[in-house]
Write a protein that holds these residues in place. Structure first.
Motif, PDB file in Angstrom:
ATOM      1  N   ALA A  47     -27.567 -14.446  39.862  1.00  0.00           N
ATOM      2  CA  ALA A  47     -26.360 -15.267  39.961  1.00  0.00           C
ATOM      3  C   ALA A  47     -26.641 -16.567  40.700  1.00  0.00           C
ATOM      4  N   ALA A  48     -27.441 -16.501  41.760  1.00  0.00           N
ATOM      5  CA  ALA A  48     -27.766 -17.712  42.511  1.00  0.00           C
ATOM      6  C   ALA A  48     -28.527 -18.702  41.638  1.00  0.00           C
ATOM      7  N   ARG A  49     -29.456 -18.198  40.859  1.00  0.00           N
ATOM      8  CA  ARG A  49     -30.209 -19.085  39.960  1.00  0.00           C
ATOM      9  C   ARG A  49     -29.301 -19.657  38.889  1.00  0.00           C
ATOM     10  N   ALA A  50     -28.422 -18.828  38.343  1.00  0.00           N
ATOM     11  CA  ALA A  50     -27.502 -19.323  37.317  1.00  0.00           C
ATOM     12  C   ALA A  50     -26.572 -20.389  37.881  1.00  0.00           C
ATOM     13  N   ALA A  51     -26.295 -20.310  39.192  1.00  0.00           N
ATOM     14  CA  ALA A  51     -25.430 -21.298  39.834  1.00  0.00           C
ATOM     15  C   ALA A  51     -26.191 -22.553  40.240  1.00  0.00           C
ATOM     16  N   GLY A  52     -27.497 -22.577  39.975  1.00  0.00           N
ATOM     17  CA  GLY A  52     -28.280 -23.770  40.250  1.00  0.00           C
ATOM     18  C   GLY A  52     -29.039 -23.759  41.555  1.00  0.00           C
ATOM     19  N   ALA A  53     -29.046 -22.627  42.268  1.00  0.00           N
ATOM     20  CA  ALA A  53     -29.753 -22.534  43.538  1.00  0.00           C
ATOM     21  C   ALA A  53     -31.228 -22.222  43.316  1.00  0.00           C
ATOM     22  N   GLN A  54     -32.002 -22.452  44.345  1.00  0.00           N
ATOM     23  CA  GLN A  54     -33.385 -22.001  44.392  1.00  0.00           C
ATOM     24  C   GLN A  54     -33.449 -20.770  45.282  1.00  0.00           C
ATOM     25  N   VAL A  55     -33.887 -19.652  44.742  1.00  0.00           N
ATOM     26  CA  VAL A  55     -34.069 -18.452  45.555  1.00  0.00           C
ATOM     27  C   VAL A  55     -35.475 -18.530  46.138  1.00  0.00           C
ATOM     28  N   VAL A  56     -35.550 -18.789  47.441  1.00  0.00           N
ATOM     29  CA  VAL A  56     -36.833 -19.149  48.055  1.00  0.00           C
ATOM     30  C   VAL A  56     -37.436 -18.038  48.890  1.00  0.00           C
ATOM     31  N   ALA A  57     -36.652 -17.024  49.267  1.00  0.00           N
ATOM     32  CA  ALA A  57     -37.192 -16.002  50.159  1.00  0.00           C
ATOM     33  C   ALA A  57     -36.448 -14.689  49.978  1.00  0.00           C
ATOM     34  N   VAL A  58     -37.139 -13.608  50.302  1.00  0.00           N
ATOM     35  CA  VAL A  58     -36.543 -12.279  50.261  1.00  0.00           C
ATOM     36  C   VAL A  58     -37.056 -11.488  51.451  1.00  0.00           C
ATOM     37  N   ALA A  59     -36.214 -10.608  51.982  1.00  0.00           N
ATOM     38  CA  ALA A  59     -36.599  -9.654  53.011  1.00  0.00           C
ATOM     39  C   ALA A  59     -35.996  -8.311  52.638  1.00  0.00           C
ATOM     40  N   SER A  60     -36.627  -7.244  53.119  1.00  0.00           N
ATOM     41  CA  SER A  60     -36.141  -5.916  52.769  1.00  0.00           C
ATOM     42  C   SER A  60     -36.373  -4.973  53.943  1.00  0.00           C
ATOM     43  N   SER A  61     -36.387  -3.681  53.669  1.00  0.00           N
ATOM     44  CA  SER A  61     -36.489  -2.687  54.737  1.00  0.00           C
ATOM     45  C   SER A  61     -37.878  -2.614  55.340  1.00  0.00           C
ATOM     46  N   SER A  62     -38.871  -3.173  54.684  1.00  0.00           N
ATOM     47  CA  SER A  62     -40.240  -3.183  55.185  1.00  0.00           C
ATOM     48  C   SER A  62     -40.988  -4.344  54.550  1.00  0.00           C
ATOM     49  N   PRO A  63     -42.103  -4.778  55.135  1.00  0.00           N
ATOM     50  CA  PRO A  63     -42.896  -5.842  54.512  1.00  0.00           C
ATOM     51  C   PRO A  63     -43.356  -5.479  53.105  1.00  0.00           C
ATOM     52  N   ALA A  64     -43.735  -4.206  52.910  1.00  0.00           N
ATOM     53  CA  ALA A  64     -44.189  -3.787  51.584  1.00  0.00           C
ATOM     54  C   ALA A  64     -43.059  -3.864  50.569  1.00  0.00           C
ATOM     55  N   SER A  65     -41.866  -3.421  50.984  1.00  0.00           N
ATOM     56  CA  SER A  65     -40.718  -3.473  50.082  1.00  0.00           C
ATOM     57  C   SER A  65     -40.357  -4.917  49.757  1.00  0.00           C
TER      58      SER A  65
ATOM     59  N   VAL B 113     -36.141  -9.171  58.407  1.00  0.00           N
ATOM     60  CA  VAL B 113     -34.918  -9.929  58.146  1.00  0.00           C
ATOM     61  C   VAL B 113     -34.795 -11.092  59.121  1.00  0.00           C
ATOM     62  N   GLN B 114     -35.171 -10.851  60.372  1.00  0.00           N
ATOM     63  CA  GLN B 114     -35.079 -11.932  61.358  1.00  0.00           C
ATOM     64  C   GLN B 114     -35.960 -13.105  60.972  1.00  0.00           C
ATOM     65  N   ASP B 115     -37.125 -12.821  60.405  1.00  0.00           N
ATOM     66  CA  ASP B 115     -37.989 -13.916  59.937  1.00  0.00           C
ATOM     67  C   ASP B 115     -37.285 -14.751  58.884  1.00  0.00           C
ATOM     68  N   LEU B 116     -36.564 -14.087  57.982  1.00  0.00           N
ATOM     69  CA  LEU B 116     -35.831 -14.821  56.950  1.00  0.00           C
ATOM     70  C   LEU B 116     -34.717 -15.648  57.584  1.00  0.00           C
ATOM     71  N   LEU B 117     -34.002 -15.060  58.555  1.00  0.00           N
ATOM     72  CA  LEU B 117     -32.911 -15.797  59.204  1.00  0.00           C
ATOM     73  C   LEU B 117     -33.433 -16.996  59.985  1.00  0.00           C
ATOM     74  N   ASP B 118     -34.651 -16.902  60.491  1.00  0.00           N
ATOM     75  CA  ASP B 118     -35.245 -18.005  61.245  1.00  0.00           C
ATOM     76  C   ASP B 118     -35.885 -19.056  60.345  1.00  0.00           C
ATOM     77  N   ASP B 119     -35.934 -18.794  59.042  1.00  0.00           N
ATOM     78  CA  ASP B 119     -36.597 -19.701  58.104  1.00  0.00           C
ATOM     79  C   ASP B 119     -35.740 -20.961  57.924  1.00  0.00           C
ATOM     80  N   PRO B 120     -36.245 -22.128  58.340  1.00  0.00           N
ATOM     81  CA  PRO B 120     -35.443 -23.359  58.196  1.00  0.00           C
ATOM     82  C   PRO B 120     -35.265 -23.787  56.750  1.00  0.00           C
TER      83      PRO B 120
END
Length: 382
Positions: free
Chosen positions: A44-62, A79-86
């Motif tokens: 949906a984000a891509r269809a709306a014209g956004a760039q999906v630049v990062a993902v976080a999950s329950s573990s680094p492997a996931s 997740v905190q790393d993603l939240l800190d991503d400028p």
């Protein structure tokens, strides 16, 4: 309110606005959670014209697995790393319900705009804190009640608001699924520790109540409820959340109605239906046939098909494909995300479901649980 019969502006008239919007730098989205809803939000984000630049999950492997599967360039270890991503402007939270409140607060504290899956929280106290935090942060904070974004839902809403439907007398709503029908059907949502004290109602009943209140422009004021559990155990573990919920309710304006929610209805995959009866006409919308609105009258009834040329402007703006080209769930989700992005850029899109709307669903859910536990009518806090 525009008359229901007024034609929307021709596509040629709205095309320049869309082309101008395309010149705006795309927002950068980070998604937390790589499951089904993570995939839906990414698309949906891509269809709306956004760039999906990062993902976080329950573990680094996931996270690495999700990033590879979704074609996302960065997999964060936490997740905190993603939240800190400028480089992330908007965070989409697609985690188990019990994690929503804490993660949404952290995202707002990090200065991010937030899209949080429903239920927004598992208690009203948490939801209140989130509403206050969103206001204090001055950030767009939205909950994907995406069924609002079917054009024919907006058409139904306009008919009620304009008075064409007459005085609304009653409402019947249902949301039926079968994906948890069998005893061996197990999911994290089944356990209250992950999903919260309510399952079926918080998960899909929240959509139904939001849609009913959105179409009516009215709120459920009092209700009585009964809950049912199909299996005492699933996968050998005790079940402490409901499979079905049945409600009788009255709105602030005196409309009476019933709601029924089930995740154990054989053959029903995602049947969300709202039927409104007024003194002049009835309206029925089923999201399994989202391009149609049934309008019932004593003399004659009709089915109105989605066609921007004959819809009210609010419905026509969401009708992004020509008549006869089916639109559905992904289209509604993308329209929701487009409105989120509009709000991020300072717009005030009509009908965007915010954290206040997410809180409202939590309040109704708690009222349902209380009414069922005490076997009595409960006034729903306004």
């Amino acid at each position: 309110m525009t008359d229901v019969g007024e034609a929307a502006p021709p596509l040629a008239d709205v095309a320049p606005t869309r082309r101008a919007a395309a010149s705006v730098a795309p927002l950068r989205v980070g998604v937390v959670g790589g499951g089904f809803m993570g995939r839906v939000h990414t698309a949906a984000a891509r269809a709306a014209g956004a760039q999906v630049v990062a993902v976080a999950s329950s573990s680094p492997a996931s996270a690495s697995f999700a990033a590879a599967a979704l074609g996302v360039p960065t997999a964060h270890d936490s997740v905190q790393d993603l939240l800190d991503d400028p480089g992330v402007d908007v965070v989409h939270l697609c985690t188990p319900n019990a994690l929503h409140a804490g993660l949404a607060l952290a995202a707002l504290s990090a200065g991010k705009h937030v899209v949080c899956e429903k239920p927004l929280a598992t208690s009203t106290a948490e939801a209140d804190e989130l509403v206050r935090a969103a206001r204090a942060a001055g950030r767009t904070a939205a909950v994907p009640f995406v069924y609002r974004y079917h054009p024919m839902v907006r058409e139904a809403r306009a008919r009620v608001a304009s008075g064409v439907t007459g005085r609304v007398l009653s409402v019947r709503g249902s949301y039926l699924q079968d994906w948890l029908l069998d005893r061996d059907d197990v999911d994290w949502r089944v356990e209250s520790a992950s999903g919260g004290p309510s399952r079926a109602f918080a998960d899909i009943g929240s959509h139904l109540v939001d849609l009913v209140e959105f179409v009516l422009g009215d709120r459920v004021a009092a209700l009585s409820a009964v809950l049912d559990r199909a299996h005492a155990e699933r996968g050998g573990r005790p079940v402490d959340t409901e499979d079905e919920a049945a409600l009788v309710f009255e709105t602030a304006a005196g409309v009476i109605g019933t709601l029924f929610v089930s995740q154990v209805a054989p053959g029903r995959k995602n049947r969300l239906l709202v039927d409104v009866a007024g003194t002049a006409e009835s309206l029925e919308f089923s999201q399994e046939e989202p391009d149609r609105l049934w309008i019932g009258r004593r003399a004659a009834s009709e089915v109105v098909s989605r066609d921007a040329a004959r819809l009210v402007p609010d419905a026509a703006r969401l009708s992004t494909l020509p008549a006869g080209h089916p639109m559905g769930y992904h289209d509604a989700f993308a329209a929701f995300v487009r409105d989120v992005h509009d709000a991020v850029r300072g717009g005030r899109p009509e009908g965007l479901p915010t954290f206040e709307d997410g809180r409202r669903a939590v309040v109704v859910t708690e009222s349902v649980l209380l009414a069922a536990a005490e076997r009595r009518w409960v006034d729903v806090p306004s």
